[in-house]
Each structure stands twice: as structure tokens, then as C-alpha cells.
Design an enzyme around this catalytic site. Structure first.
Site, PDB file in Angstrom:
ATOM      1  N   HIS A  19      68.266  79.745  -3.197  1.00 23.91           N
ATOM      2  CA  HIS A  19      69.382  80.889  -3.691  1.00 23.91           C
ATOM      3  C   HIS A  19      70.110  80.224  -5.321  1.00 23.91           C
ATOM      4  CE1 HIS A  19      70.146  80.621   0.555  1.00 23.91           C
ATOM      5  NE2 HIS A  19      70.276  81.953   0.647  1.00 23.91           N
ATOM      6  N   HIS A  26      64.436  87.376   2.186  1.00 19.53           N
ATOM      7  CA  HIS A  26      64.014  85.783   2.845  1.00 19.53           C
ATOM      8  C   HIS A  26      64.758  86.302   4.851  1.00 19.53           C
ATOM      9  CE1 HIS A  26      67.214  84.434   1.219  1.00 19.53           C
ATOM     10  NE2 HIS A  26      67.921  83.719   2.242  1.00 19.53           N
ATOM     11  N   CYS A  61      75.844  80.856  11.255  1.00 18.05           N
ATOM     12  CA  CYS A  61      74.712  81.994  10.136  1.00 18.05           C
ATOM     13  C   CYS A  61      73.530  80.932   9.518  1.00 18.05           C
ATOM     14  CB  CYS A  61      74.714  82.689   8.871  1.00 18.05           C
ATOM     15  SG  CYS A  61      76.159  83.679   8.871  1.00 18.05           S
ATOM     16  N   HIS A  63      68.856  79.807   8.923  1.00 21.12           N
ATOM     17  CA  HIS A  63      67.800  80.343   8.589  1.00 21.12           C
ATOM     18  C   HIS A  63      66.711  79.528   9.829  1.00 21.12           C
ATOM     19  CE1 HIS A  63      69.596  80.709   4.286  1.00 21.12           C
ATOM     20  NE2 HIS A  63      69.207  81.745   4.513  1.00 21.12           N
ATOM     21  N   GLU A  81      76.368  73.390  14.071  1.00 22.47           N
ATOM     22  CA  GLU A  81      77.264  73.414  13.488  1.00 22.47           C
ATOM     23  C   GLU A  81      78.601  73.489  13.810  1.00 22.47           C
ATOM     24  OE1 GLU A  81      77.291  76.966  10.695  1.00 22.47           O
ATOM     25  OE2 GLU A  81      75.480  76.535  10.058  1.00 22.47           O
ATOM     26  N   TYR A  98      71.197  92.934   4.027  1.00 22.19           N
ATOM     27  CA  TYR A  98      71.427  93.321   3.384  1.00 22.19           C
ATOM     28  C   TYR A  98      71.342  91.773   1.430  1.00 22.19           C
ATOM     29  CZ  TYR A  98      72.833  88.500   3.603  1.00 22.19           C
ATOM     30  OH  TYR A  98      73.357  86.664   4.100  1.00 22.19           O
ATOM     31  N   GLU A 108      72.092  86.382  -2.616  1.00 20.56           N
ATOM     32  CA  GLU A 108      72.168  86.673  -0.902  1.00 20.56           C
ATOM     33  C   GLU A 108      71.302  87.924  -0.713  1.00 20.56           C
ATOM     34  OE1 GLU A 108      71.631  84.169   1.681  1.00 20.56           O
ATOM     35  OE2 GLU A 108      73.828  83.104   1.594  1.00 20.56           O
ATOM     36  N   GLU A 110      68.482  88.864   2.567  1.00 21.04           N
ATOM     37  CA  GLU A 110      68.136  88.355   3.389  1.00 21.04           C
ATOM     38  C   GLU A 110      67.966  89.929   4.534  1.00 21.04           C
ATOM     39  OE1 GLU A 110      70.645  84.423   4.000  1.00 21.04           O
ATOM     40  OE2 GLU A 110      71.122  86.339   5.042  1.00 21.04           O
ATOM     41  N   TRP A 155      78.307  89.739   4.031  1.00 22.83           N
ATOM     42  CA  TRP A 155      77.399  89.725   5.076  1.00 22.83           C
ATOM     43  C   TRP A 155      78.339  90.670   6.637  1.00 22.83           C
ATOM     44  CZ3 TRP A 155      77.993  85.062   2.573  1.00 22.83           C
ATOM     45  CH2 TRP A 155      77.988  84.418   3.073  1.00 22.83           C
TER      46      TRP A 155
END
Length: 189
Positions: A19, A26, A61, A63, A81, A98, A108, A110, A155
Site C-alpha cells: 500500500h 490485489h 476487511c 486480504h 479482529e 474499487y 487502495e 482492490e 470502499w
């Protein structure tokens, strides 16, 4: 997982280094968890996060790790989280994509499938990831976010626009097809 414009994996990069001002495309995911009353669990990102610190956003959110399917990644991050275990997760926006730019130039970029789930536990936020949580009625939250009176991550705002088009009742949103996921996010047959 780095992607080409068709959503095919072309390599990997460490999240801590990917980032920046020229963030490559990604794979990521977003999730929206609701309680039985239709309230959405919002989270405020930890204040020390590199991207959008202190910003309110959807539930979680993240990855996928290399070789990890997207639904497993959603479950892992919800546990890490928020200390949450969820039963069924529904893919509601398989092809969401986005690009957003922070005031400092960090980007960002993604392909980010979006999932919906129902949770019956109370979250226990990990302070390394989440600064605060709030339960909000979807019927009030979505119009406020769309009107700009409820600040939300860029997002999430784009996702809410698409989710609102699925109808006012999040429990009635039709699941999307896994065939519409980016190729890198599809489970191997």
C-alpha cells in the site's frame, strides 16, 4: 495476492509493503455482519493503521493469504479482529472492485468480493485492528451513508451503493454466484 486486470493471480507481495502511491491491483474482501434485528456491526479502524486510520467502515476487511480461499480469509479475519465466529456467509457482491486515494496519496486498489453474515455473539475487538464498534440499524445507516451524513470509508460507501440496489432488507439480498468472483478468488474444483 497481486492480480492482473482480469482478476488472475500474477504474484504475491507483503501487505506491509504493497500500500503506497502506486498500489498494484490485489485481492481483498469485505464483510457485513448483522444481528437478528437487522443491525449492522460497524468498526472504526485502529488509529495507527497505515490506510484510513480511525475511519468507520463495514464489519471487517482484509486480504487472503497465498493459497487461502476468500471465505476462509473472511472467517480468519473476523476471528482475529473481532473474536467472532460466524455460521453461514453469503457472497453478495462477487465482482466488487474499487480504487481509492487517501489525502496523503496512499492508494487502495482492490478486487474485493463482499460477504454478508449473521452473528449472535458480542464482538471483542482486537485493539491492533479495531478502535471501536457500533451496532446500527441498516434501514437508518444505509440512507445516511449514501446522503453523506454518516461518514464511512470510501470502499464501504461504494459497496453500500451496490448493496442498497439489492433491496432494503439485508436478509433478503440474493447471493451472488461464485462464478463471478475474480479467477484468483475461485476455489479450485
Amino acid at each position: 495476492m497481486l492480480l492482473d486486470e482480469n482478476g488472475t493471480a500474477i504474484g504475491t507481495a507483503d501487505k506491509a509493503t504493497v500500500h503506497h502511491e502506486g498500489t498494484p491491483l490485489h485481492l481483498a474482501f469485505s464483510s457485513y455482519l448483522f444481528d437478528r434485528e437487522g443491525r449492522l456491526l460497524l468498526t472504526r479502524r485502529a488509529l495507527h493503521k497505515k490506510t484510513w486510520p480511525g475511519v468507520w467502515t463495514n464489519t471487517c476487511c482484509g486480504h487472503p493469504a497465498p493459497g487461502e480461499d476468500v471465505e476462509s480469509a473472511v472467517r480468519r479475519r473476523l476471528s482475529d479482529e473481532l473474536g467472532l465466529e460466524v455460521g453461514r456467509l453469503d457472497l453478495v457482491l462477487p465482482a466488487f472492485r474499487y480504487r481509492a486515494v487517501m489525502d496523503n496519496g496512499v492508494v487502495e486498489n482492490e478486487m474485493c468480493p463482499v460477504f454478508r453474515g449473521v452473528v449472535e455473539q458480542r464482538p471483542t475487538p482486537n485493539p491492533d485492528e479495531v478502535d471501536a464498534v457500533e451496532w446500527v440499524p441498516w434501514a437508518e445507516f444505509a440512507p445516511a451513508a449514501l446522503a453523506g451524513t454518516r461518514p464511512i470509508s470510501p470502499w464501504s460507501l461504494l459497496q453500500i451503493e451496490q448493496l442498497a440496489a439489492l433491496g432494503p432488507d439485508p436478509f433478503a439480498w440474493r447471493a451472488g454466484s461464485a462464478d463471478d468472483l475474480p479467477p484468483a478468488a475461485r476455489k479450485a474444483a
